[in-house]
Design a protein around this motif. Structure first.
Motif, PDB file in Angstrom:
ATOM      1  N   ASP A 175       0.807  -1.216   0.000  1.00 51.83           N
ATOM      2  CA  ASP A 175       0.000   0.000   0.000  1.00 51.83           C
ATOM      3  C   ASP A 175       0.841   1.268   0.000  1.00 51.83           C
ATOM      4  O   ASP A 175       0.343   2.356   0.273  1.00 51.83           O
ATOM      5  N   GLY A 176       2.131   1.123  -0.297  1.00 54.55           N
ATOM      6  CA  GLY A 176       3.013   2.281  -0.318  1.00 54.55           C
ATOM      7  C   GLY A 176       2.804   3.116  -1.570  1.00 54.55           C
ATOM      8  O   GLY A 176       2.323   2.631  -2.596  1.00 54.55           O
ATOM      9  N   GLY A 177       3.156   4.389  -1.492  1.00 57.98           N
ATOM     10  CA  GLY A 177       3.025   5.264  -2.645  1.00 57.98           C
ATOM     11  C   GLY A 177       4.112   5.008  -3.667  1.00 57.98           C
ATOM     12  O   GLY A 177       5.082   4.270  -3.415  1.00 57.98           O
ATOM     13  N   GLN A 178       3.937   5.607  -4.842  1.00 55.76           N
ATOM     14  CA  GLN A 178       4.949   5.468  -5.885  1.00 55.76           C
ATOM     15  C   GLN A 178       6.289   5.986  -5.382  1.00 55.76           C
ATOM     16  O   GLN A 178       6.379   7.074  -4.835  1.00 55.76           O
ATOM     17  N   TRP A 179       7.332   5.167  -5.556  1.00 55.82           N
ATOM     18  CA  TRP A 179       8.702   5.504  -5.203  1.00 55.82           C
ATOM     19  C   TRP A 179       8.922   5.682  -3.700  1.00 55.82           C
ATOM     20  O   TRP A 179      10.011   6.073  -3.266  1.00 55.82           O
ATOM     21  N   ALA A 180       7.907   5.407  -2.871  1.00 46.77           N
ATOM     22  CA  ALA A 180       8.009   5.677  -1.434  1.00 46.77           C
ATOM     23  C   ALA A 180       9.136   4.882  -0.782  1.00 46.77           C
ATOM     24  O   ALA A 180       9.915   5.430   0.003  1.00 46.77           O
ATOM     25  N   ALA A 181       9.242   3.596  -1.082  1.00 43.05           N
ATOM     26  CA  ALA A 181      10.248   2.757  -0.441  1.00 43.05           C
ATOM     27  C   ALA A 181      11.661   3.195  -0.825  1.00 43.05           C
ATOM     28  O   ALA A 181      12.548   3.304   0.032  1.00 43.05           O
ATOM     29  N   GLU A 182      11.866   3.473  -2.105  1.00 45.93           N
ATOM     30  CA  GLU A 182      13.199   3.873  -2.560  1.00 45.93           C
ATOM     31  C   GLU A 182      13.617   5.221  -1.965  1.00 45.93           C
ATOM     32  O   GLU A 182      14.755   5.397  -1.522  1.00 45.93           O
ATOM     33  N   LEU A 183      12.693   6.170  -1.985  1.00 44.43           N
ATOM     34  CA  LEU A 183      13.026   7.496  -1.472  1.00 44.43           C
ATOM     35  C   LEU A 183      13.248   7.470   0.037  1.00 44.43           C
ATOM     36  O   LEU A 183      14.097   8.205   0.558  1.00 44.43           O
ATOM     37  N   ALA A 184      12.518   6.608   0.756  1.00 43.12           N
ATOM     38  CA  ALA A 184      12.755   6.453   2.191  1.00 43.12           C
ATOM     39  C   ALA A 184      14.139   5.854   2.440  1.00 43.12           C
ATOM     40  O   ALA A 184      14.854   6.264   3.363  1.00 43.12           O
ATOM     41  N   ALA A 185      14.526   4.880   1.604  1.00 40.11           N
ATOM     42  CA  ALA A 185      15.855   4.277   1.740  1.00 40.11           C
ATOM     43  C   ALA A 185      16.948   5.295   1.461  1.00 40.11           C
ATOM     44  O   ALA A 185      18.001   5.299   2.108  1.00 40.11           O
ATOM     45  N   LEU A 186      16.708   6.193   0.505  1.00 43.49           N
ATOM     46  CA  LEU A 186      17.668   7.248   0.216  1.00 43.49           C
ATOM     47  C   LEU A 186      17.759   8.219   1.383  1.00 43.49           C
ATOM     48  O   LEU A 186      18.855   8.566   1.836  1.00 43.49           O
ATOM     49  N   ARG A 187      16.630   8.648   1.883  1.00 40.01           N
ATOM     50  CA  ARG A 187      16.595   9.589   3.005  1.00 40.01           C
ATOM     51  C   ARG A 187      17.297   9.017   4.237  1.00 40.01           C
ATOM     52  O   ARG A 187      18.030   9.729   4.937  1.00 40.01           O
ATOM     53  N   ASP A 188      17.125   7.706   4.470  1.00 35.56           N
ATOM     54  CA  ASP A 188      17.675   7.076   5.674  1.00 35.56           C
ATOM     55  C   ASP A 188      19.113   6.598   5.491  1.00 35.56           C
ATOM     56  O   ASP A 188      19.685   6.001   6.410  1.00 35.56           O
ATOM     57  N   GLY A 189      19.700   6.810   4.326  1.00 30.95           N
ATOM     58  CA  GLY A 189      21.095   6.427   4.112  1.00 30.95           C
ATOM     59  C   GLY A 189      21.314   4.969   3.799  1.00 30.95           C
ATOM     60  O   GLY A 189      22.460   4.496   3.817  1.00 30.95           O
ATOM     61  N   VAL A 190      20.245   4.240   3.499  1.00 30.87           N
ATOM     62  CA  VAL A 190      20.381   2.816   3.162  1.00 30.87           C
ATOM     63  C   VAL A 190      20.972   2.652   1.764  1.00 30.87           C
ATOM     64  O   VAL A 190      21.702   1.696   1.492  1.00 30.87           O
ATOM     65  N   VAL A 191      20.653   3.596   0.884  1.00 33.41           N
ATOM     66  CA  VAL A 191      21.192   3.587  -0.476  1.00 33.41           C
ATOM     67  C   VAL A 191      21.746   4.969  -0.794  1.00 33.41           C
ATOM     68  O   VAL A 191      21.455   5.949  -0.092  1.00 33.41           O
ATOM     69  N   ASP A 192      22.536   5.034  -1.862  1.00 35.79           N
ATOM     70  CA  ASP A 192      23.143   6.304  -2.264  1.00 35.79           C
ATOM     71  C   ASP A 192      22.406   6.993  -3.403  1.00 35.79           C
ATOM     72  O   ASP A 192      22.566   8.205  -3.602  1.00 35.79           O
ATOM     73  N   ALA A 193      21.612   6.229  -4.167  1.00 37.20           N
ATOM     74  CA  ALA A 193      20.950   6.817  -5.331  1.00 37.20           C
ATOM     75  C   ALA A 193      19.719   6.005  -5.687  1.00 37.20           C
ATOM     76  O   ALA A 193      19.669   4.781  -5.445  1.00 37.20           O
ATOM     77  N   VAL A 194      18.720   6.682  -6.250  1.00 35.45           N
ATOM     78  CA  VAL A 194      17.500   6.012  -6.711  1.00 35.45           C
ATOM     79  C   VAL A 194      17.117   6.582  -8.078  1.00 35.45           C
ATOM     80  O   VAL A 194      17.395   7.745  -8.387  1.00 35.45           O
ATOM     81  N   TYR A 195      16.459   5.744  -8.864  1.00 34.84           N
ATOM     82  CA  TYR A 195      15.876   6.187 -10.129  1.00 34.84           C
ATOM     83  C   TYR A 195      14.409   6.495  -9.895  1.00 34.84           C
ATOM     84  O   TYR A 195      13.692   5.733  -9.231  1.00 34.84           O
ATOM     85  N   VAL A 196      13.942   7.626 -10.431  1.00 35.45           N
ATOM     86  CA  VAL A 196      12.514   7.960 -10.381  1.00 35.45           C
ATOM     87  C   VAL A 196      12.123   8.586 -11.714  1.00 35.45           C
ATOM     88  O   VAL A 196      12.974   9.054 -12.473  1.00 35.45           O
ATOM     89  N   LYS A 197      10.817   8.615 -11.967  1.00 36.12           N
ATOM     90  CA  LYS A 197      10.323   9.268 -13.182  1.00 36.12           C
ATOM     91  C   LYS A 197       8.910   9.762 -12.942  1.00 36.12           C
ATOM     92  O   LYS A 197       8.182   9.257 -12.091  1.00 36.12           O
TER      93      LYS A 197
END
Length: 355
Positions: A175-197
């Motif tokens: 039930d997450g929003g579009q790109w929500a999981a990736e952007l949360a991971a970016l914000r929290d420092g879990v990843v360094d970069a995400v693709y979005v469109k």
């Protein structure tokens, strides 16, 4: 038996009857710029078939138990689909009898985002970085395919491949929003970069203060931007095309007219896009290139087919397809040719939907 008692060949042969026209035609489209969305907003699709007693309905407007998963599987024979190429190729690879009858290319902002102050300012600096790859629990994970293709395109600008970076699985809530999981991971420092469109991605990125490291839209070679929506296919079921090619041509003629209408009305298209995407004016303006209202036309040019073939090979290589898809054989140019001829005739007679 006397000769006059023998049945003639004509009399002996069963009388062929044309299949009955369907009582409903269905359409479905992704929440992005499409000629189908424009035509639906104008009411032209319903008007086109009303005199035939054929209702035209959108899968997006009916309950889930009616819509089922037809947007992805295309198992509904009376369905026209204008949407991402990942589910379309996936359905075809699984043996669904669909035909490709048109392709569009609409620049829909594609970027790689990083945290503010990360120091990552170009594709070459993605080497060795942790890149988000979402995982959704759905039959065809087009989100994952989009991320992989987008990151592949970004890395290719620096002569790199996905093997030159660390791909990090990011589980996404149903039930997450579009790109929500990736952007949360970016914000929290879990990843360094995400693709979005797209429009919602532009708004979401702004909320977390993310910065653009790679602007794929700026790449001169559009092959770097091949992804789920570029090019975007229009497909129809083979059964409908076999039994009622006239209905298919008429449907496409309405889409051609809608694309022409949109080309002259940027403000109206922006309004429709806001409703289609669920994004505000700023998100729509940031996601779609200026002049994008002029690019909703469909064709089956060799260039667009080659770009779709590039995506086909990428998806097969990364395990998204059940088997190879023969793109040239999948494509049928006849419905679009017939639609163009039909629209030209209607214009000559002054009886188009746009007046």
């Amino acid at each position: 038996m006397p000769s006059h008692d023998r049945p003639t060949a004509a009399a002996a042969a069963p009388t062929a009857t044309a299949p009955e026209a369907p009582d409903t035609l269905w359409f479905t489209r992704c929440p992005v710029p499409t000629a189908t969305g424009i035509a639906a907003d104008r009411g032209w699709l319903g008007r086109e078939f009303a005199a035939d007693g054929i209702a035209v309905r959108s899968l997006q407007d009916v309950p889930p138990e009616v819509a089922a998963d037809h947007h992805y599987t295309h198992a509904l024979t009376g369905l026209f689909r204008e949407g991402g190429n990942v589910p379309a190729l996936w359905a075809r690879s699984r043996g669904e009898r669909t035909r490709l009858i048109g392709l569009t290319w609409i620049e829909e902002r594609q970027v790689v985002l990083v945290r503010a102050g990360s120091g990552i300012t170009g594709p070459g600096q993605l080497r060795g970085r942790r890149l988000a790859v979402p995982r959704h629990g759905i039959a065809i994970d087009f989100w994952r395919a989009m991320a992989l293709a987008g990151l592949h395109g970004a890395l290719s600008l620096a002569g790199l491949t996905l093997d030159d970076a660390e791909l990090v699985d990011v589980p996404a809530a149903p039930d997450g929003g579009q790109w929500a999981a990736e952007l949360a991971a970016l914000r929290d420092g879990v990843v360094d970069a995400v693709y979005v469109k797209g429009a919602l991605a532009v708004e979401a990125a702004r909320r977390i203060g993310a910065e653009v490291a790679v602007e794929l839209d700026a790449a001169p070679d559009r092959r770097a931007r091949v992804n789920n929506g570029t090019p975007r296919p229009i497909t129809v079921h083979q059964q409908l095309l076999d039994e009622h090619p006239d209905l298919v041509a008429r449907f496409l003629a309405v889409l051609l007219e809608a694309a022409d209408w949109a080309a002259e009305r940027p403000e109206e298209v922006a309004r429709i896009l806001s409703a289609e995407t669920g994004a505000g004016e700023e998100g729509v303006a940031g996601a779609y290139a200026r002049g994008g209202h002029r690019t909703l036309h469909l064709d089956l040019s060799e260039e667009r087919l080659a770009l779709l073939e590039q995506q086909n090979r990428f998806l097969e290589r990364h395990g998204f397809l059940a088997g190879p898809v023969d793109v040239p054989s999948w494509a049928d140019p006849e419905p679009l040719r017939a639609a163009r001829a039909l629209l030209a005739a209607r214009r000559a007679e002054g009886r188009t939907h746009g007046g």
